[in-house]
Design a protein around this motif. Structure first.
Motif, PDB file in Angstrom:
ATOM      1  N   GLN A 156      14.026  19.115  14.939  1.00  0.00           N
ATOM      2  CA  GLN A 156      12.891  18.622  15.690  1.00  0.00           C
ATOM      3  C   GLN A 156      11.605  19.032  14.984  1.00  0.00           C
ATOM      4  O   GLN A 156      11.179  20.176  15.058  1.00  0.00           O
ATOM      5  N   SER A 157      11.009  18.095  14.287  1.00  0.00           N
ATOM      6  CA  SER A 157       9.767  18.350  13.577  1.00  0.00           C
ATOM      7  C   SER A 157       8.940  17.079  13.574  1.00  0.00           C
ATOM      8  O   SER A 157       9.470  15.971  13.610  1.00  0.00           O
ATOM      9  N   LEU A 158       7.636  17.251  13.531  1.00  0.00           N
ATOM     10  CA  LEU A 158       6.733  16.106  13.543  1.00  0.00           C
ATOM     11  C   LEU A 158       6.207  15.911  12.128  1.00  0.00           C
ATOM     12  O   LEU A 158       5.200  16.499  11.729  1.00  0.00           O
ATOM     13  N   THR A 159       6.887  15.117  11.357  1.00  0.00           N
ATOM     14  CA  THR A 159       6.491  14.788   9.991  1.00  0.00           C
ATOM     15  C   THR A 159       6.649  13.288   9.788  1.00  0.00           C
ATOM     16  O   THR A 159       7.540  12.663  10.373  1.00  0.00           O
ATOM     17  N   PHE A 160       5.797  12.727   8.957  1.00  0.00           N
ATOM     18  CA  PHE A 160       5.895  11.294   8.653  1.00  0.00           C
ATOM     19  C   PHE A 160       5.171  11.018   7.339  1.00  0.00           C
ATOM     20  O   PHE A 160       4.335  11.813   6.884  1.00  0.00           O
ATOM     21  N   ASP A 161       5.504   9.897   6.735  1.00  0.00           N
ATOM     22  CA  ASP A 161       4.853   9.432   5.513  1.00  0.00           C
ATOM     23  C   ASP A 161       3.840   8.354   5.861  1.00  0.00           C
ATOM     24  O   ASP A 161       4.005   7.598   6.823  1.00  0.00           O
ATOM     25  N   SER A 162       2.800   8.280   5.057  1.00  0.00           N
ATOM     26  CA  SER A 162       1.731   7.311   5.288  1.00  0.00           C
ATOM     27  C   SER A 162       1.523   6.498   4.017  1.00  0.00           C
ATOM     28  O   SER A 162       1.078   7.023   2.995  1.00  0.00           O
ATOM     29  N   TYR A 163       1.862   5.211   4.091  1.00  0.00           N
ATOM     30  CA  TYR A 163       1.724   4.293   2.957  1.00  0.00           C
ATOM     31  C   TYR A 163       0.602   3.296   3.231  1.00  0.00           C
ATOM     32  O   TYR A 163       0.374   2.901   4.386  1.00  0.00           O
ATOM     33  N   THR A 164      -0.059   2.876   2.182  1.00  0.00           N
ATOM     34  CA  THR A 164      -1.086   1.854   2.336  1.00  0.00           C
ATOM     35  C   THR A 164      -0.456   0.506   2.641  1.00  0.00           C
ATOM     36  O   THR A 164       0.642   0.193   2.170  1.00  0.00           O
ATOM     37  N   ILE A 165      -1.137  -0.282   3.457  1.00  0.00           N
ATOM     38  CA  ILE A 165      -0.664  -1.634   3.757  1.00  0.00           C
ATOM     39  C   ILE A 165      -1.011  -2.530   2.569  1.00  0.00           C
ATOM     40  O   ILE A 165      -2.152  -2.520   2.089  1.00  0.00           O
ATOM     41  N   PRO A 166      -0.062  -3.291   2.051  1.00  0.00           N
ATOM     42  CA  PRO A 166      -0.321  -4.116   0.865  1.00  0.00           C
ATOM     43  C   PRO A 166      -1.513  -5.049   1.055  1.00  0.00           C
ATOM     44  O   PRO A 166      -1.863  -5.447   2.174  1.00  0.00           O
ATOM     45  N   GLU A 167      -2.116  -5.386  -0.064  1.00  0.00           N
ATOM     46  CA  GLU A 167      -3.330  -6.193  -0.040  1.00  0.00           C
ATOM     47  C   GLU A 167      -3.111  -7.563   0.587  1.00  0.00           C
ATOM     48  O   GLU A 167      -4.018  -8.123   1.218  1.00  0.00           O
ATOM     49  N   ASP A 168      -1.917  -8.121   0.432  1.00  0.00           N
ATOM     50  CA  ASP A 168      -1.640  -9.456   0.945  1.00  0.00           C
ATOM     51  C   ASP A 168      -0.962  -9.437   2.316  1.00  0.00           C
ATOM     52  O   ASP A 168      -0.478 -10.460   2.773  1.00  0.00           O
ATOM     53  N   ASP A 169      -0.937  -8.272   2.989  1.00  0.00           N
ATOM     54  CA  ASP A 169      -0.224  -8.181   4.266  1.00  0.00           C
ATOM     55  C   ASP A 169      -1.023  -7.440   5.336  1.00  0.00           C
ATOM     56  O   ASP A 169      -0.450  -6.680   6.123  1.00  0.00           O
ATOM     57  N   PRO A 170      -2.339  -7.616   5.406  1.00  0.00           N
ATOM     58  CA  PRO A 170      -3.088  -6.937   6.473  1.00  0.00           C
ATOM     59  C   PRO A 170      -3.103  -7.770   7.750  1.00  0.00           C
ATOM     60  O   PRO A 170      -2.993  -9.003   7.715  1.00  0.00           O
ATOM     61  N   GLU A 171      -3.244  -7.094   8.868  1.00  0.00           N
ATOM     62  CA  GLU A 171      -3.385  -7.790  10.138  1.00  0.00           C
ATOM     63  C   GLU A 171      -4.867  -8.056  10.411  1.00  0.00           C
ATOM     64  O   GLU A 171      -5.752  -7.521   9.738  1.00  0.00           O
ATOM     65  N   LEU A 172      -5.128  -8.877  11.410  1.00  0.00           N
ATOM     66  CA  LEU A 172      -6.496  -9.226  11.748  1.00  0.00           C
ATOM     67  C   LEU A 172      -7.273  -7.977  12.176  1.00  0.00           C
ATOM     68  O   LEU A 172      -6.841  -7.222  13.035  1.00  0.00           O
ATOM     69  N   GLY A 173      -8.422  -7.744  11.534  1.00  0.00           N
ATOM     70  CA  GLY A 173      -9.250  -6.588  11.850  1.00  0.00           C
ATOM     71  C   GLY A 173      -9.002  -5.378  10.986  1.00  0.00           C
ATOM     72  O   GLY A 173      -9.766  -4.405  11.061  1.00  0.00           O
ATOM     73  N   GLN A 174      -7.963  -5.390  10.164  1.00  0.00           N
ATOM     74  CA  GLN A 174      -7.681  -4.257   9.295  1.00  0.00           C
ATOM     75  C   GLN A 174      -8.470  -4.369   7.995  1.00  0.00           C
ATOM     76  O   GLN A 174      -8.682  -5.470   7.476  1.00  0.00           O
ATOM     77  N   SER A 175      -8.889  -3.231   7.482  1.00  0.00           N
ATOM     78  CA  SER A 175      -9.667  -3.194   6.251  1.00  0.00           C
ATOM     79  C   SER A 175      -8.754  -3.303   5.041  1.00  0.00           C
ATOM     80  O   SER A 175      -7.692  -2.675   4.995  1.00  0.00           O
ATOM     81  N   ARG A 176      -9.188  -4.059   4.066  1.00  0.00           N
ATOM     82  CA  ARG A 176      -8.394  -4.268   2.863  1.00  0.00           C
ATOM     83  C   ARG A 176      -8.294  -2.981   2.055  1.00  0.00           C
ATOM     84  O   ARG A 176      -9.299  -2.346   1.745  1.00  0.00           O
ATOM     85  N   LEU A 177      -7.057  -2.591   1.740  1.00  0.00           N
ATOM     86  CA  LEU A 177      -6.745  -1.414   0.918  1.00  0.00           C
ATOM     87  C   LEU A 177      -7.242  -0.106   1.539  1.00  0.00           C
ATOM     88  O   LEU A 177      -7.330   0.902   0.852  1.00  0.00           O
ATOM     89  N   LEU A 178      -7.564  -0.128   2.835  1.00  0.00           N
ATOM     90  CA  LEU A 178      -7.974   1.096   3.521  1.00  0.00           C
ATOM     91  C   LEU A 178      -7.060   1.436   4.697  1.00  0.00           C
ATOM     92  O   LEU A 178      -7.118   2.547   5.215  1.00  0.00           O
ATOM     93  N   GLU A 179      -6.236   0.496   5.097  1.00  0.00           N
ATOM     94  CA  GLU A 179      -5.377   0.714   6.256  1.00  0.00           C
ATOM     95  C   GLU A 179      -4.004   1.231   5.818  1.00  0.00           C
ATOM     96  O   GLU A 179      -3.546   0.934   4.709  1.00  0.00           O
ATOM     97  N   VAL A 180      -3.378   2.031   6.673  1.00  0.00           N
ATOM     98  CA  VAL A 180      -2.063   2.605   6.385  1.00  0.00           C
ATOM     99  C   VAL A 180      -1.115   2.277   7.530  1.00  0.00           C
ATOM    100  O   VAL A 180      -1.539   1.874   8.625  1.00  0.00           O
TER     101      VAL A 180
END
Length: 274
Positions: A156-180
């Protein structure tokens, strides 16, 4: 006359600068960089607010020096111009100006040093007992986060990985190359301790709105503290060249209420346990 002008500038200029910053200079009124941004992002922590205030104070002295130096330059060009003033003014000794030019350069650094020392002291290490400790581990090219306060066991541990969202796959309102895909969620108005370390090459954990830039050096763990004063989403990026995809390792910190944070921690522990 010159002294009166200096006193007027001392009183009026800071208010003018803050008014100009609100109306013109601070183009980015959110917590992410914008194109053609001239001012700083909105301060989310007392540390960043102190950095902005120190910038305004130093800028005032720069304007003051510019006014005095420009006046001296214009007078020199006027009195030693052969066409407009064939008989130049001869000054052998100027006791007053010699005293002023000796005292002022000694006093101005004191007005700059006193607030800067206080700011540096507040930025150095953890001055308040933190409520939460978060470990940020830099990888090529993603980040791992560990909320060590909730690691009761290996299962039981709270760990996770954070990857950037690809440039061609952002959702509406997400910043390009800044969202994870996984944000760092923290409670607002709470003292946090950040432990920053890399797993391979040098990295950096930097969030401009928080006034934090902590380098991750291989073989050691660096320490910094933040206290986000308002809810919101804050964006940052790696500030150390860490390889080919250096530009694709953003940082996203989401500050929420204490109740929402407790619910998020509970949900994350349930998901990772299952």
């Amino acid at each position: 006359m010159l002294l009166t002008l200096g006193l007027v500038l001392l009183l009026v200029l800071p208010m003018i600068l803050r008014s100009l910053e609100c109306r013109f200079l601070t183009i980015a009124l959110c917590d992410a960089a914008e194109p053609w941004q001239l001012g700083s992002q909105d301060a989310a922590t007392p540390m960043m607010q102190g950095i902005i205030d120190l910038h305004h104070d130093i800028f005032f002295f720069l304007i003051l020096i510019l006014v005095f130096v420009s006046r001296m330059l214009v007078r020199a060009l006027w009195h030693f111009n052969e066409q407009t003033n064939p008989i130049p003014q001869r000054i052998v000794h100027g006791t007053t100006i010699e005293i002023i030019r000796t005292i002022f350069p000694s006093v101005i650094p004191l007005f700059i040093a006193i607030p800067s020392f206080a700011l540096l002291y507040s930025m150095d290490g953890v001055l308040v007992d933190p409520a939460i400790t978060i470990k940020a581990i830099g990888h090529q090219w993603y980040r791992s986060y560990e909320y060590s306060d909730y690691n009761s066991s290996d299962e039981q541990s709270l760990t996770f990985d954070s990857y950037t969202i690809p440039e061609d796959d952002p959702e509406l309102g997400q910043s390009r190359l800044l969202e994870v895909d996984n944000r760092v969620v923290v409670p607002a108005k709470t003292h946090l301790r950040m432990i920053v370390t890399p797993a391979d090459v040098p990295h950096s954990w930097a969030v401009p709105s928080s006034g934090v830039k902590c380098d991750a050096v291989p073989g050691r763990s660096n320490l910094t503290s933040i206290s986000v004063q308002r809810e919101g989403v804050y964006y940052g990026q790696c500030s150390e060249i860490c390889g080919t995809n250096h530009a694709f390792t953003p940082i996203v910190v989401e500050a929420v209420t204490l109740k929402d944070y407790a619910d998020w921690v509970s949900n994350q522990l349930i998901l990772q346990t299952n």
